[in-house]
Design an enzyme around this catalytic site. Structure first.
Site, short mmCIF file in Angstrom:
data_model
loop_
_atom_site.label_atom_id
_atom_site.label_comp_id
_atom_site.label_asym_id
_atom_site.label_seq_id
_atom_site.Cartn_x
_atom_site.Cartn_y
_atom_site.Cartn_z
N GLY A 109 1.56 -1.49 4.73
CA GLY A 109 1.93 -2.64 5.63
C GLY A 109 1.08 -3.74 6.02
O GLY A 109 1.51 -4.24 7.06
N GLY A 110 0.11 -4.05 5.30
CA GLY A 110 -0.82 -5.31 5.84
C GLY A 110 -1.18 -5.07 7.49
O GLY A 110 -1.75 -4.20 7.89
N THR A 165 0.85 -1.20 0.01
CA THR A 165 -0.05 0.07 -0.07
C THR A 165 0.98 1.32 0.01
O THR A 165 2.06 1.26 0.31
CB THR A 165 -0.92 0.04 1.39
OG1 THR A 165 -1.29 -1.09 1.18
CG2 THR A 165 -1.68 0.98 1.36
#
Length: 528
Positions: free
Chosen positions: A423-424, A341
């Site tokens: 970063g999930g 992202t």
């Protein structure tokens, strides 16, 4: 970079300096924060292609002084043909290739919706001006970053055979070296088409028909009719009330609920000092409780098993905070969600603020690049399960679970703080680190972003669910965390990409704007 940037005329922060500068230049020409963000979004889709693309999704928070917070969900649903029968014989949806490209790309629709929100603010800049930097960078070329080169090499086996990937991003079949000049002429022409015909052409014009035709030809379940039916939508943001501020985020299908829950829980722990055991342990334990709620609740907004805003009520947070042991870690074998992202923020001279996030899910998404248009398509739909009993099971028209979640805090003293990260699983955790360091413990904004970070679970390119720590933490703190039962993995890097690329802005009541970019990224702060 340890100092916090300050300015009065407007500011943009992005994980690539060219995107920040694109937004800043729009502010210089009289554009507002939304217009600056569209310019930055178009630029970063070109200059940071491993992290985002116009073939992905986006989410917005927009704040105008004295007005309610506006939230925009620009995430696309699964195609009408994306049924379990389409994936018959498979245990899971493929991660790469055309069949991984199963959801509509919503981010362009989000740009359009955001510009509609900003329309009453005054005379608009031409769309061609907003897209000009993106068009130019795609046509003339951008210098491949260390981050792009490393991730291309790391993920090459899964990506190299995806249609269009090699001719677009590889050099003679090999990953580019840092410093290579990447040109994307087809993408430049696509952005120029949007500038000429309008953003709606992506969905309901000739461009949308061409996109749909190529996706069909390649074997994706997406069709032009799926694009034509899509529109980004304004939604009611989630909010959590803290002792001195209200923090906003996006509702499901995003994990914004967990980002707000972490802050609400931590506020109840009474931690008085930063960077010590109580700070890190408290946030990690709050994260565990928030993630368990998230995994039980967050799904397509039309199928929610519980009201997410009710879970942010004071009584609910009080009960959950009481379960946190101040000295012992809750065992954590739970699975985690990946993601790639970009987060960007903008504030203009009138105090209008934007927190924005744009993504293709995994690095380079599905890896499928449409050669006619140069668009790399996301693989967000791979977060669907083919198990019909799963919370996020695949159905046509359904929105997939999203790790994406931009935050914005409005303080009682008049400060406004857009902040976020990529970063999930790391997104809510890094947001909590940045917010608490700045808002709870008075750290300068840049220090709050640069300070050593941690990650419970996995993020992009990772598989383990340990508590990962950058190498700069005090060894005595690391041992105290181990003694409390945390399963620690010490990373070799002092500033690790594993921790994501964060950023933050703060506007003070006197008009002073502060900004911080992450030294882990290729980004920067650009200001007037």
């Amino acid at each position: 970079m340890i100092h916090t940037h300050k300015a009065l005329g407007g500011m943009v922060v992005a994980p690539h300096h060219l995107a920040a500068q694109a937004g800043r230049d729009v502010l210089r020409e009289g554009g507002n924060a939304v217009e600056a963000m569209v310019a930055a979004a178009a630029a970063i889709a070109v200059v940071y292609p491993h992290m985002n693309a116009i073939g992905g999704d986006g989410f917005w928070l927009i704040h105008e002084p004295e007005q309610p917070m506006v939230a925009i969900d620009a995430s696309g649903p699964a195609a009408a043909l994306a049924t379990r029968d389409f994936y018959a014989g498979l245990q899971e949806i493929p991660a790469r290739g055309p069949t991984a490209a199963l959801t509509v790309a919503g981010t362009i629709g989000g740009w359009a919706q955001a510009l509609n929100v900003a329309a009453p603010w005054g005379k608009a800049l031409p769309l061609a001006r907003l897209l000009a930097d993106g068009i130019r960078h795609a046509r003339d070329g951008v210098v491949v970053t260390r981050s792009q080169a490393a991730l291309t090499r790391q993920k090459l086996d899964g990506l190299k055979d995806a249609p269009g990937f090699a001719p677009t991003y590889l050099v003679d079949g090999q990953p580019p070296e840092p410093g290579h000049l990447l040109r994307q002429p087809a993408l430049s022409r696509t952005l120029a088409t949007l500038a000429e015909r309008g953003l709606d052409d992506f969905y309901r014009g000739d461009l949308g028909r061409r996109i749909g035709a190529e996706l069909e030809r390649l074997g994706s379940p997406l069709r032009a009719s799926d694009l034509a039916a899509y529109r980004a939508k304004q939604v009611q943001p989630l909010a959590v009330r803290l002792k001195d501020s209200t923090v906003y985020n996006l509702p499901p299908p995003t994990q914004g609920l967990s980002a707000l829950m972490i802050l609400g829980l931590f506020d109840r722990l009474g931690v008085r000092e930063s960077e010590g055991f109580e700070h890190l342990h408290g946030l990690v334990e709050a994260t565990k409780r928030a993630f368990r709620v998230r995994d039980r609740v967050v799904t397509d907004p039309g199928r929610l098993p519980a009201d997410p805003q009710a879970l942010l009520a004071a009584a609910s947070l009080d009960d959950l905070a009481a379960q946190i042991d101040p000295r012992r870690a809750l065992p954590w074998p739970d699975p985690a969600a990946p993601g790639d992202t970009i987060w960007m923020g903008a504030i203009d001279a009138q105090g209008r603020s934007v927190s924005f996030i744009q993504s293709v899910y995994w690095e380079f998404g599905s890896g499928t690049v449409l050669q006619d248009t140069g668009i790399c398509w996301q693989n967000r739909g791979t977060s669907f399960s083919l198990d019909p009993q799963a919370l996020n099971h695949l159905e046509p028209g359904r929105q997939p679970f999203h790790t994406l979640n931009p935050s914005m805090a409005v303080f009682d003293d008049g400060r406004v703080m857009p902040y976020g990260t990529m970063g999930g699983e790391g997104q809510p955790q890094t947001q909590a680190a940045v917010f608490t360091r700045y808002a709870r413990f008075g750290q300068p904004l840049q220090q709050a972003v640069s300070a050593p970070r941690w990650l419970l679970g996995r993020t992009w390119g990772d598989t383990s669910t340990t508590l990962k720590l950058e190498s700069r933490f005090n060894p005595s703190l690391v041992q105290a965390l181990r003694d409390a039962g945390h399963v620690i993995e010490e990373l070799a890097e002092a500033f690790s990409d594993t921790m994501g690329h964060a950023g933050a802005l703060v506007r003070h009541p006197n008009g002073v704007i502060e900004g911080a970019a992450d030294p882990r990224s290729d980004g920067g702060v650009a200001a007037l």
